[in-house]
Write a protein that holds these residues in place. Structure first.
Motif, short mmCIF file in Angstrom:
data_model
loop_
_atom_site.label_atom_id
_atom_site.label_comp_id
_atom_site.label_asym_id
_atom_site.label_seq_id
_atom_site.Cartn_x
_atom_site.Cartn_y
_atom_site.Cartn_z
N VAL A 58 100.84 129.68 -16.25
CA VAL A 58 101.65 128.46 -16.30
C VAL A 58 101.57 127.76 -14.95
O VAL A 58 101.70 128.40 -13.90
N SER A 59 101.31 126.45 -14.97
CA SER A 59 101.27 125.65 -13.74
C SER A 59 102.26 124.51 -13.84
O SER A 59 102.58 124.04 -14.94
N PHE A 60 102.75 124.06 -12.68
CA PHE A 60 103.59 122.88 -12.61
C PHE A 60 102.81 121.77 -11.93
O PHE A 60 101.90 122.02 -11.14
N GLY A 61 103.19 120.52 -12.22
CA GLY A 61 102.50 119.40 -11.60
C GLY A 61 103.40 118.19 -11.45
O GLY A 61 104.55 118.18 -11.90
N THR A 62 102.85 117.16 -10.83
CA THR A 62 103.59 115.92 -10.59
C THR A 62 103.09 114.76 -11.43
O THR A 62 103.60 113.66 -11.33
N GLY A 110 101.99 123.13 -17.72
CA GLY A 110 100.85 123.46 -18.57
C GLY A 110 100.63 124.95 -18.69
O GLY A 110 101.03 125.72 -17.81
N TYR A 111 100.02 125.36 -19.81
CA TYR A 111 99.68 126.76 -20.04
C TYR A 111 98.17 126.88 -20.17
O TYR A 111 97.56 126.25 -21.04
N LYS A 112 97.55 127.71 -19.31
CA LYS A 112 96.12 127.97 -19.35
C LYS A 112 95.88 129.45 -19.60
O LYS A 112 96.57 130.29 -19.04
N GLN A 113 94.90 129.74 -20.44
CA GLN A 113 94.61 131.13 -20.77
C GLN A 113 93.13 131.41 -20.55
O GLN A 113 92.27 130.58 -20.85
N SER A 114 92.84 132.59 -20.04
CA SER A 114 91.46 133.03 -19.87
C SER A 114 90.99 133.64 -21.19
O SER A 114 91.63 134.55 -21.73
#
Length: 414
Positions: free
Chosen positions: A59-63, A122-126
């Motif tokens: 999970v990442s955060f952004g602006t 956002g959610y990113k998965q390998s």
């Protein structure tokens, strides 16, 4: 909003339980296409919670505040420092049948000297993938499965902490309707929906790229009826994937898109019964017998929308003269259309096609072997008057005698 990656994964998961192999395509955070090779679990079985690395899974955060789309590949502006994050809770639930969700609760501390506003999550998965369909050369592809822009941005003063709740809904969004036409994906829409969209696009009612998000590289499985090719080769009924290869008009035929076969057919086919390129591609058994028979074996919705088009090719028999071969409903690609250059063919046979600008797309699985195939091009060879150009099993340019049998993977225009 969940991405096309997530829609493809969940749709295929329903069809094949837990193992996803072969032609299922996802796109990594850099925009490169990959093909799932292995099992898929959501969320990931290993710890993928929060990350400050924009290229890593989790999970990442952004602006960023741009409205999300299903074709997003990463966050707009990932926050890569100045915060510490603690996962305090992760829980799953279901609002109604077909509407599952996964909810994370994070405590975020602003360790910077200025106020911070978090606007996107956002959610990113390998995911274990291969570079070409059906291959076992697994790589770890980091793919964005969801990007959400917060309805109420989270503002955190310097030195303060706040709680951020991220609810990841995994159900696909409902289809749009424009001008009475259902807007669906090329991959998963019904034959009737796809046909209606193509007709509406041709009439100017919708735009397949703008309104429906269709892209070069999107694939669709079709059923081909049994047919007989040149040399009385019996081609059994089979399912095969086609791919959108370009949205450019091909030689002024008026098409709204071009499509190519992703794999070679389940039986090999010769170019011509004699060891000669005399008369060129237009006089070959492939162009006059096999491909017309294959066109008739296509599903009704596609066959009814095939356009006839001209292809440019050398005159054969060692001639550098370029001629236009008319009346094709399906045709083979030329060497330059695949590679963007000539190695064994004469110049003047067209220009490189968008789909084939990615080298791995030139590798095609042969239905007769389940492995990478040698497959025919329409280009007569410059050096020998009995040879046509080929793509080999490594996706490189090569050639073979016209009487020999190789994979068949043509293209068409609609």
């Amino acid at each position: 909003m969940i991405t096309k990656n997530m829609k493809n994964l969940t749709a295929m998961l329903l069809q094949s339980t837990t193992t996803l192999f072969g032609s299922l395509q996802v796109t990594n955070i850099e925009g490169r296409p990959y093909y799932v090779h292995g099992t898929f679990s959501f969320p990931a079985t290993r710890a993928e919670t929060f990350t400050l690395d924009a290229a890593a899974a989790g999970v990442s955060f952004g602006t960023g505040s741009t409205e999300p789309t299903e074709y997003d590949r990463n966050l707009e502006h990932t926050i890569t420092g100045g915060i510490t994050v603690t996962l305090t809770r992760r829980v799953a639930g279901c609002d109604a049948p077909g509407n599952p969700w996964l909810q994370y609760t994070f405590t975020v501390t602003n360790t910077g000297s200025e106020a911070l506003t978090i606007r996107e999550v956002g959610y990113k998965q390998s995911i274990k993938c291969a570079t070409t369909p059906g291959r076992a050369n697994s790589v770890d592809a980091v793919c964005l499965l969801d990007r959400t822009v917060l309805a109420s941005p989270l503002e955190i003063a310097a030195g303060d902490a706040a709680v951020l709740v991220y609810k990841l809904k995994t159900n696909p969004m409902p289809n749009k309707v424009i001008g009475g036409v259902d807007i669906v994906s090329f991959e998963w829409g019904s034959d009737e929906q796809i046909a209606a969209m193509i007709d509406a696009a041709r009439a100017g009612t919708i735009d397949l790229q703008r309104d429906a998000g269709w892209r070069v590289g999107h694939m669709r499985k079709i059923h081909i009826e049994a047919f007989t090719g040149g040399g009385n080769v019996a081609h059994a009924a089979q399912d095969i994937d086609i791919v959108i290869s370009s949205f450019s008009d091909y030689n002024n035929c008026g098409c709204i898109l071009q499509f190519d076969f992703v794999e070679a057919l389940a039986a090999k086919q010769r170019m011509h019964p004699t060891e000669s390129t005399a008369g060129g591609y237009g006089a070959s058994e492939m162009a006059t017998v096999t491909l017309p028979a294959l066109a008739e074996a296509l599903p009704a919705w596609l066959k009814a929308r095939l356009l006839t088009f001209d292809v440019l090719t050398s005159a054969g028999n060692g001639s550098s003269s370029i001629e236009s071969v008319p009346g094709n409903r399906l045709a083979l690609r030329s060497e330059v259309e695949l590679f963007g250059r000539t190695t064994s063919s004469f110049p003047g046979e067209g220009a490189q096609i968008d789909y084939y600008k990615v080298p791995g797309m030139r590798m095609k699985i042969g239905g007769y072997s389940g492995k990478e195939a040698f497959w025919w091009e329409r280009s007569p060879m410059t050096k020998y008057s009995s040879y046509y150009c080929l793509v080999n099993s490594s996706g490189q340019a090569t050639d073979d005698r016209a009487i020999y049998t190789n994979g068949l993977a043509p293209f068409g225009c609609i």
